[in-house]
Each structure stands twice: as structure tokens, then as C-alpha cells.
Scaffold this motif. Structure first.
Motif, mmCIF file in Angstrom:
data_model
loop_
_atom_site.group_PDB
_atom_site.id
_atom_site.type_symbol
_atom_site.label_atom_id
_atom_site.label_comp_id
_atom_site.label_asym_id
_atom_site.label_seq_id
_atom_site.Cartn_x
_atom_site.Cartn_y
_atom_site.Cartn_z
ATOM 1 N N VAL A 167 1.136 -1.159 0.080
ATOM 2 C CA VAL A 167 -0.043 0.192 0.029
ATOM 3 C C VAL A 167 0.984 0.744 0.095
ATOM 4 C CG1 VAL A 167 -1.513 1.299 1.600
ATOM 5 C CG2 VAL A 167 -1.953 -1.140 1.292
ATOM 6 N N ARG A 168 1.035 1.970 -0.973
ATOM 7 C CA ARG A 168 1.421 3.379 -1.700
ATOM 8 C C ARG A 168 1.593 4.189 -2.612
ATOM 9 N NH1 ARG A 168 7.550 3.413 0.199
ATOM 10 N NH2 ARG A 168 7.581 2.446 2.450
ATOM 11 N N PRO A 169 0.557 5.087 -1.879
ATOM 12 C CA PRO A 169 -0.503 5.370 -2.903
ATOM 13 C C PRO A 169 0.611 6.339 -4.191
ATOM 14 C CG PRO A 169 -1.441 5.979 -0.828
ATOM 15 C CD PRO A 169 -0.325 4.593 -0.636
ATOM 16 N N ILE A 170 -0.124 6.211 -5.492
ATOM 17 C CA ILE A 170 0.772 6.660 -6.520
ATOM 18 C C ILE A 170 0.579 8.514 -6.370
ATOM 19 C CG2 ILE A 170 0.730 6.866 -8.924
ATOM 20 C CD1 ILE A 170 -0.925 4.255 -8.793
ATOM 21 N N ASP A 171 -0.092 9.183 -5.725
ATOM 22 C CA ASP A 171 -0.211 10.473 -6.121
ATOM 23 C C ASP A 171 -0.815 11.173 -4.838
ATOM 24 O OD1 ASP A 171 0.233 13.274 -6.648
ATOM 25 O OD2 ASP A 171 -1.562 12.824 -8.043
ATOM 26 N N GLY A 172 -1.005 10.357 -3.510
ATOM 27 C CA GLY A 172 -1.377 10.392 -2.071
ATOM 28 C C GLY A 172 -1.088 10.398 -0.904
ATOM 29 N N GLU A 173 -1.136 10.256 -0.321
ATOM 30 C CA GLU A 173 -0.863 10.199 1.828
ATOM 31 C C GLU A 173 -1.011 9.070 2.123
ATOM 32 O OE1 GLU A 173 -2.545 13.201 4.095
ATOM 33 O OE2 GLU A 173 -1.554 14.811 2.867
ATOM 34 N N LEU A 174 0.042 8.928 3.016
ATOM 35 C CA LEU A 174 0.093 7.127 3.232
ATOM 36 C C LEU A 174 0.302 7.744 4.634
ATOM 37 C CD1 LEU A 174 -0.264 5.016 3.519
ATOM 38 C CD2 LEU A 174 2.239 4.098 3.233
ATOM 39 N N HIS A 175 -0.699 7.542 5.834
ATOM 40 C CA HIS A 175 -0.293 6.942 7.731
ATOM 41 C C HIS A 175 -1.110 6.190 7.991
ATOM 42 C CE1 HIS A 175 -1.416 11.761 7.150
ATOM 43 N NE2 HIS A 175 -1.298 11.816 5.914
ATOM 44 N N TRP A 176 -0.494 5.639 8.992
ATOM 45 C CA TRP A 176 0.541 5.081 10.519
ATOM 46 C C TRP A 176 -0.221 5.213 11.034
ATOM 47 C CZ3 TRP A 176 0.751 -0.448 10.043
ATOM 48 C CH2 TRP A 176 1.046 -0.982 8.666
ATOM 49 N N PHE A 177 -1.160 5.049 12.004
ATOM 50 C CA PHE A 177 -0.927 5.632 13.085
ATOM 51 C C PHE A 177 -0.937 4.300 14.785
ATOM 52 C CE2 PHE A 177 -3.481 8.863 11.115
ATOM 53 C CZ PHE A 177 -3.294 9.832 11.743
ATOM 54 N N LEU A 178 0.211 4.206 15.898
ATOM 55 C CA LEU A 178 0.612 3.107 15.712
ATOM 56 C C LEU A 178 0.072 4.065 17.705
ATOM 57 C CD1 LEU A 178 3.462 2.144 13.830
ATOM 58 C CD2 LEU A 178 1.161 0.944 13.956
ATOM 59 N N ASP A 179 0.189 3.061 18.329
ATOM 60 C CA ASP A 179 0.524 2.916 19.733
ATOM 61 C C ASP A 179 1.813 2.714 19.977
ATOM 62 O OD1 ASP A 179 0.368 0.591 19.940
ATOM 63 O OD2 ASP A 179 -1.049 0.306 21.802
ATOM 64 N N ALA A 180 2.076 2.883 21.369
ATOM 65 C CA ALA A 180 3.946 2.999 21.794
ATOM 66 C C ALA A 180 4.212 1.497 21.758
ATOM 67 C CB ALA A 180 4.159 2.959 23.351
ATOM 68 N N GLY A 181 2.738 0.212 22.125
ATOM 69 C CA GLY A 181 3.424 -1.014 22.214
ATOM 70 C C GLY A 181 3.548 -1.780 20.471
ATOM 71 N N ALA A 182 2.806 -1.061 19.860
ATOM 72 C CA ALA A 182 3.051 -0.863 18.072
ATOM 73 C C ALA A 182 4.253 -0.832 17.594
ATOM 74 C CB ALA A 182 1.464 -1.517 17.256
ATOM 75 N N ALA A 183 4.053 0.085 18.084
ATOM 76 C CA ALA A 183 5.472 0.974 17.217
ATOM 77 C C ALA A 183 6.922 0.504 17.597
ATOM 78 C CB ALA A 183 5.258 2.611 17.620
ATOM 79 N N SER A 184 6.891 -0.468 18.769
ATOM 80 C CA SER A 184 8.080 -0.282 19.554
ATOM 81 C C SER A 184 9.520 -1.115 18.944
ATOM 82 C CB SER A 184 7.551 -1.866 21.224
ATOM 83 O OG SER A 184 7.312 -2.823 20.356
#
Length: 243
Positions: free
Chosen positions: A220-237
Motif C-alpha cells: 500500500v503506497r498511494p501513487i499520488d496520495g498520502e500514507l499514514h500509520w497511527f500506532l500506539d507505543a506497543g505497536a511501534a516498539s
């Protein structure tokens, strides 16, 4: 191609609050610029986050057009149905016109159901080109799948259809319909939300692993758009680079 913008919050509650604020901000901007907000929802934790946090926020719900990034081929009263919890937990709560949310028709065969859903999308996005959703809210499974696009599955290479049937999902129930990668990567904004230490390994693999072939969520890498990931501290650890 969009590089991921990563937002880390301490708790899943804070993730949900930040996510819902972001969704409404994008919705209001889309309505201001184009008159409607076209969005695709997914199941899993997103149901809880969105139904818990979106009602009561300031937006013109009559301008929303709600689709599903994928859906299980089950009746609306099934516990596996994604549409029903959104209908009850969001649409009914905000008095959204039920005609502005688009469920699948489970009375059809899974193949006919996918074609019918593509036709529903075409009514909002007329023409032969790829539809461009304002936002697709995506989940990620423990195997790195997103929508109903699973590692190693031929559907990952689908180029013609905007919605495809799947009858051999490795995760039950086996029959589903799903948006395809060309549609996902044509959106203006793709959003993932993942919480919990149990997601940390897969989050790291998708965002930093550089695996070949890439896991579905990593594709998932939009060709002409944005890519956002919202994570909590555990998922981003386990991430080396955090924002």
C-alpha cells in the motif's frame, strides 16, 4: 509514491482520538473542495475506534459516501459482517442517510457480489478510470494482509478489476469481496491504525523490513496520495525510526 507518515501515541485510546480527528479534518476539507467525502472502512479494531470517536464530531454527514475496503460474504446479521456494526454504531447514531453507506449484496454469489459492488462504486465514480477515494481506512492482519489481500495470493496481481471476489481466504470466512491494489493505491489518503505489542513485529516488517516479495500491507503506497500509520507505543516498539 507515498512514504509512510507515522504517528505514535502512548495508548490505543489516544490513537483512536487522533485518528478520528484526522478523518474528520480530511472529510471537511474534501467536502469543501469537492462537495462530498468518499471513504472506505475496514473491520477489526477500526470499528471500535471509528464508531466510538466519530459520532458527535463536527462534519456534514450528508456529504459522506461510505464504502467498504473489503467485506465477508455473509448475511448482515452474521457476527462476521463489517457493515452492520458501522450501520448501528455510526450511521444510525449520526442520522446519516442510509443510502449513503454501501454494503455488499450477500444474496448474490461471491463473484456476482463483487461485480455488483464495483457497479455501486461506479455510481459515485462514473466512467472507466480508477476511482479515487478521498480516504481508505485499512487494517493489517497478523500475517501482513490488508483488505482481503493475503500474502502469496494471486489477487495481489489483479490489475483489471476494481473489486474482486475471493473464495479461498486463508482466514475464515473463506468467501469475501475486496478492493484491489490499483484502487487502494489510487486513493488520496490511505490510513492504517495498529495497536498493541502483538502487532510490533509485523509493523516493523511492513514499514522497515524491505522483504521481497513485499507483504500485502507493505504494497500500500498511494501513487499520488498520502500514507499514514497511527500506532500506539506497543505497536511501534520495534521501529527504528519513529515520529
Amino acid at each position: 509514491m507515498a512514504a509512510p507518515i507515522i504517528s505514535v501515541s502512548e495508548t490505543d485510546k489516544l490513537v483512536a482520538e487522533k485518528l478520528c480527528s484526522f478523518v474528520v479534518e480530511k472529510a471537511n476539507k474534501a467536502i469543501e473542495q469537492r462537495g462530498i467525502f468518499t471513504v472506505g472502512f475496514s473491520g477489526g479494531s477500526l470499528v471500535k475506534y471509528l464508531c466510538g470517536g466519530l459520532p458527535g464530531r463536527s462534519t456534514d454527514w450528508s456529504k459522506w459516501r461510505v464504502f467498504f475496503c473489503d467485506e465477508r460474504h455473509v448475511q448482515y446479521d452474521s457476527a462476521d459482517c463489517t457493515y452492520t456494526p458501522y450501520k448501528e454504531g455510526l450511521v444510525d447514531k449520526v442520522n446519516m442517510n442510509p443510502d449513503n453507506i454501501f454494503p455488499i449484496d450477500p444474496s448474490l454469489s461471491v463473484s456476482e457480489c463483487a461485480d455488483d459492488y464495483a457497479n455501486k462504486i461506479r455510481k459515485v465514480f462514473p466512467g472507466d478510470g480508477l476511482p479515487q477515494f478521498d480516504m481508505l481506512l485499512l487494517g493489517m492482519g497478523p500475517d501482513g494482509h490488508t483488505c482481503s489481500l493475503f500474502p502469496g495470493h494471486p489477487l495481489l496481481e489483479e490489475k483489471e478489476k476494481i473489486v474482486a471476489p475471493i473464495s479461498d481466504s486463508p482466514k475464515p470466512p473463506p468467501a469475501r469481496v475486496t478492493m484491489t491494489l490499483p484502487v487502494v493505491n489510487n486513493c488520496r489518503c490511505a490510513v492504517f491504525a495498529s495497536c498493541g505489542e502483538g502487532k510490533a513485529d509485523m509493523v516493523q516488517r511492513v514499514l522497515e523490513g524491505g522483504e521481497s516479495p513485499p507483504l500485502p500491507a507493505a504494497r500500500v503506497r498511494p501513487i499520488d496520495g498520502e500514507l499514514h500509520w497511527f500506532l500506539d507505543a506497543g505497536a511501534a516498539s520495534k521501529l527504528k525510526h519513529k515520529m
